[in-house]
Design a protein around this motif. Sequence first.
Motif, PDB file in Angstrom:
ATOM      1  N   THR A   1       5.597  -8.510   5.842  1.00  0.00           N
ATOM      2  CA  THR A   1       4.394  -9.561   5.105  1.00  0.00           C
ATOM      3  C   THR A   1       3.241  -9.726   6.155  1.00  0.00           C
ATOM      4  O   THR A   1       2.008  -9.661   5.689  1.00  0.00           O
ATOM      5  CB  THR A   1       4.899 -10.758   4.570  1.00  0.00           C
ATOM      6  OG1 THR A   1       5.948 -10.400   3.629  1.00  0.00           O
ATOM      7  CG2 THR A   1       4.092 -11.603   3.632  1.00  0.00           C
ATOM      8  N   THR A   2       3.722 -10.176   7.481  1.00  0.00           N
ATOM      9  CA  THR A   2       2.807 -10.459   8.487  1.00  0.00           C
ATOM     10  C   THR A   2       1.861  -9.142   8.951  1.00  0.00           C
ATOM     11  O   THR A   2       0.760  -9.259   9.011  1.00  0.00           O
ATOM     12  CB  THR A   2       3.394 -10.866   9.618  1.00  0.00           C
ATOM     13  OG1 THR A   2       4.212 -12.294   9.168  1.00  0.00           O
ATOM     14  CG2 THR A   2       2.180 -11.422  10.560  1.00  0.00           C
ATOM     15  N   LEU A   3       2.755  -8.188   9.006  1.00  0.00           N
ATOM     16  CA  LEU A   3       2.073  -6.869   9.431  1.00  0.00           C
ATOM     17  C   LEU A   3       1.152  -6.352   8.475  1.00  0.00           C
ATOM     18  O   LEU A   3       0.095  -5.415   8.988  1.00  0.00           O
ATOM     19  CB  LEU A   3       3.449  -5.700   9.746  1.00  0.00           C
ATOM     20  CG  LEU A   3       2.924  -4.422  10.224  1.00  0.00           C
ATOM     21  CD1 LEU A   3       2.417  -4.874  11.879  1.00  0.00           C
ATOM     22  CD2 LEU A   3       4.211  -3.560  10.506  1.00  0.00           C
ATOM     23  N   LEU A   4       1.491  -6.414   7.218  1.00  0.00           N
ATOM     24  CA  LEU A   4       0.542  -5.720   6.231  1.00  0.00           C
ATOM     25  C   LEU A   4      -0.540  -6.602   5.415  1.00  0.00           C
ATOM     26  O   LEU A   4      -0.848  -6.395   4.458  1.00  0.00           O
ATOM     27  CB  LEU A   4       1.555  -4.972   5.029  1.00  0.00           C
ATOM     28  CG  LEU A   4       2.623  -3.896   5.714  1.00  0.00           C
ATOM     29  CD1 LEU A   4       3.046  -3.354   4.533  1.00  0.00           C
ATOM     30  CD2 LEU A   4       1.747  -2.939   6.395  1.00  0.00           C
TER      31      LEU A   4
ATOM     32  N   PRO B   1      -4.553  -4.290   0.799  1.00  0.00           N
ATOM     33  CA  PRO B   1      -4.986  -4.635  -0.469  1.00  0.00           C
ATOM     34  C   PRO B   1      -3.708  -5.056  -1.048  1.00  0.00           C
ATOM     35  O   PRO B   1      -2.528  -4.540  -0.969  1.00  0.00           O
ATOM     36  CB  PRO B   1      -5.656  -3.568  -1.171  1.00  0.00           C
ATOM     37  CG  PRO B   1      -5.359  -2.373  -0.272  1.00  0.00           C
ATOM     38  CD  PRO B   1      -5.251  -2.597   1.124  1.00  0.00           C
ATOM     39  N   ASP B   2      -3.869  -5.800  -2.266  1.00  0.00           N
ATOM     40  CA  ASP B   2      -2.658  -6.336  -2.763  1.00  0.00           C
ATOM     41  C   ASP B   2      -2.114  -5.520  -3.904  1.00  0.00           C
ATOM     42  O   ASP B   2      -1.102  -5.505  -4.240  1.00  0.00           O
ATOM     43  CB  ASP B   2      -3.045  -7.710  -3.793  1.00  0.00           C
ATOM     44  CG  ASP B   2      -3.367  -8.819  -2.896  1.00  0.00           C
ATOM     45  OD1 ASP B   2      -2.769  -9.073  -1.559  1.00  0.00           O
ATOM     46  OD2 ASP B   2      -4.328  -9.645  -3.245  1.00  0.00           O
TER      47      ASP B   2
ATOM     48  N   GLN C   1      -2.799   5.366  -0.920  1.00  0.00           N
ATOM     49  CA  GLN C   1      -3.121   4.373  -0.193  1.00  0.00           C
ATOM     50  C   GLN C   1      -1.587   3.953   0.571  1.00  0.00           C
ATOM     51  O   GLN C   1      -1.323   3.620   1.598  1.00  0.00           O
ATOM     52  CB  GLN C   1      -3.606   3.142  -0.578  1.00  0.00           C
ATOM     53  CG  GLN C   1      -5.141   3.435  -1.139  1.00  0.00           C
ATOM     54  CD  GLN C   1      -5.589   2.260  -1.804  1.00  0.00           C
ATOM     55  OE1 GLN C   1      -5.002   1.716  -2.850  1.00  0.00           O
ATOM     56  NE2 GLN C   1      -6.877   1.710  -1.330  1.00  0.00           N
ATOM     57  N   ALA C   2      -0.454   3.880  -0.584  1.00  0.00           N
ATOM     58  CA  ALA C   2       0.820   3.525  -0.008  1.00  0.00           C
ATOM     59  C   ALA C   2       1.466   4.735   0.888  1.00  0.00           C
ATOM     60  O   ALA C   2       1.944   4.477   1.809  1.00  0.00           O
ATOM     61  CB  ALA C   2       1.761   3.628  -1.165  1.00  0.00           C
ATOM     62  N   SER C   3       0.987   5.717   0.674  1.00  0.00           N
ATOM     63  CA  SER C   3       1.323   7.043   1.726  1.00  0.00           C
ATOM     64  C   SER C   3       0.921   6.833   3.140  1.00  0.00           C
ATOM     65  O   SER C   3       1.567   6.833   4.145  1.00  0.00           O
ATOM     66  CB  SER C   3       0.815   8.216   1.195  1.00  0.00           C
ATOM     67  OG  SER C   3       1.128   9.223   1.968  1.00  0.00           O
TER      68      SER C   3
ATOM     69  N   HIS D   1      -0.566   5.751 -11.201  1.00  0.00           N
ATOM     70  CA  HIS D   1       0.474   4.937 -10.592  1.00  0.00           C
ATOM     71  C   HIS D   1      -0.418   3.862  -9.838  1.00  0.00           C
ATOM     72  O   HIS D   1      -1.067   4.357  -8.799  1.00  0.00           O
ATOM     73  CB  HIS D   1       1.636   5.195 -10.150  1.00  0.00           C
ATOM     74  CG  HIS D   1       2.596   6.012 -10.901  1.00  0.00           C
ATOM     75  ND1 HIS D   1       3.450   5.313 -11.627  1.00  0.00           N
ATOM     76  CD2 HIS D   1       2.558   7.362 -11.388  1.00  0.00           C
ATOM     77  CE1 HIS D   1       4.082   6.119 -12.473  1.00  0.00           C
ATOM     78  NE2 HIS D   1       3.505   7.530 -12.039  1.00  0.00           N
ATOM     79  N   ARG D   2      -0.032   2.539  -9.944  1.00  0.00           N
ATOM     80  CA  ARG D   2      -0.407   1.541  -9.022  1.00  0.00           C
ATOM     81  C   ARG D   2       0.938   0.761  -8.358  1.00  0.00           C
ATOM     82  O   ARG D   2       1.687   0.436  -9.202  1.00  0.00           O
ATOM     83  CB  ARG D   2      -1.632   0.653  -9.595  1.00  0.00           C
ATOM     84  CG  ARG D   2      -2.859   1.205  -9.929  1.00  0.00           C
ATOM     85  CD  ARG D   2      -3.472   1.467  -8.640  1.00  0.00           C
ATOM     86  NE  ARG D   2      -4.910   2.128  -8.812  1.00  0.00           N
ATOM     87  CZ  ARG D   2      -5.243   3.311  -8.995  1.00  0.00           C
ATOM     88  NH1 ARG D   2      -4.009   4.373  -9.000  1.00  0.00           N
ATOM     89  NH2 ARG D   2      -6.460   3.812  -9.104  1.00  0.00           N
ATOM     90  N   ILE D   3       0.707   0.491  -7.299  1.00  0.00           N
ATOM     91  CA  ILE D   3       2.137  -0.202  -6.712  1.00  0.00           C
ATOM     92  C   ILE D   3       1.577  -1.474  -5.977  1.00  0.00           C
ATOM     93  O   ILE D   3       0.395  -1.553  -5.243  1.00  0.00           O
ATOM     94  CB  ILE D   3       2.516   0.500  -5.531  1.00  0.00           C
ATOM     95  CG1 ILE D   3       2.999   2.035  -6.194  1.00  0.00           C
ATOM     96  CG2 ILE D   3       3.806  -0.188  -4.821  1.00  0.00           C
ATOM     97  CD1 ILE D   3       2.931   3.036  -4.938  1.00  0.00           C
ATOM     98  N   THR D   4       2.031  -2.656  -6.485  1.00  0.00           N
ATOM     99  CA  THR D   4       1.670  -4.027  -5.757  1.00  0.00           C
ATOM    100  C   THR D   4       2.044  -3.824  -4.173  1.00  0.00           C
ATOM    101  O   THR D   4       3.264  -3.187  -4.036  1.00  0.00           O
ATOM    102  CB  THR D   4       2.426  -5.094  -6.679  1.00  0.00           C
ATOM    103  OG1 THR D   4       3.751  -5.179  -6.375  1.00  0.00           O
ATOM    104  CG2 THR D   4       1.981  -5.050  -7.862  1.00  0.00           C
TER     105      THR D   4
END
Length: 212
Positions: A110-113, A117-118, A124-126, A154-157
């Motif tokens: 959580t700190t690292l990322l 974006p939310d 982007q996830a890749s 697909h969208r990933i939170t």
Amino acid sequence: MQKRENSERTGEIIGAGKEEKQMTDLEKRILEIKKQYGDYLTQREFMEAAGISSRTAYLATKRGLVPYTKRRVGTVRYYRIRVEDVARYMEKRFQSRRTDVSPEKIRVLTTLLSSEPDVLSIRQASMVTGIHKNSIAKWIDKGYLKSFRWKGDHRITKVELIRYMASGRYWKARSRSLQRQAIRMAMEWLDTQHTRFERKEKNHDINTGSDR
């Protein structure tokens, strides 16, 4: 008379609300699916309700994960799946995604990322995870990574992506990308910093207590 009818309706709504609050998560899920599809679903409706691909839906029925019966209307054959069985399948699928997740890794990731974006696309996830986009698509298809559809894609939170990256499954995936190596090194460094800070705080509290 009209006031009495209104009060009775209000009482029914309140009563229904209390009953809904007392429901389990599984019962709520069954109710939600029933409202949309009725008591039985076709294989296509099962796919839509569970948020899975047609292949995953097909394999789930063929492997006996979801009981079904076959119906025939004229020359057309279709699957008939009970809504309760669909809800149970979704519940097990959801629970399987929640296993083997490290809270410490979630905190560090959580700190690292924090600057990411939310909500992320597969591409982007890749880039964030260092895993090929085809592998991420497979994770979604198998239910390991939760996503939603937006404009056909697909969208990933970020929260869901972090949860998956904190699981053992992410680190077991084959990848020699520099990005994942960098993530591992950054996580180890951040974890060391958190540990040092906690020790310092603990020693400070002990020293403060002894001075008193």
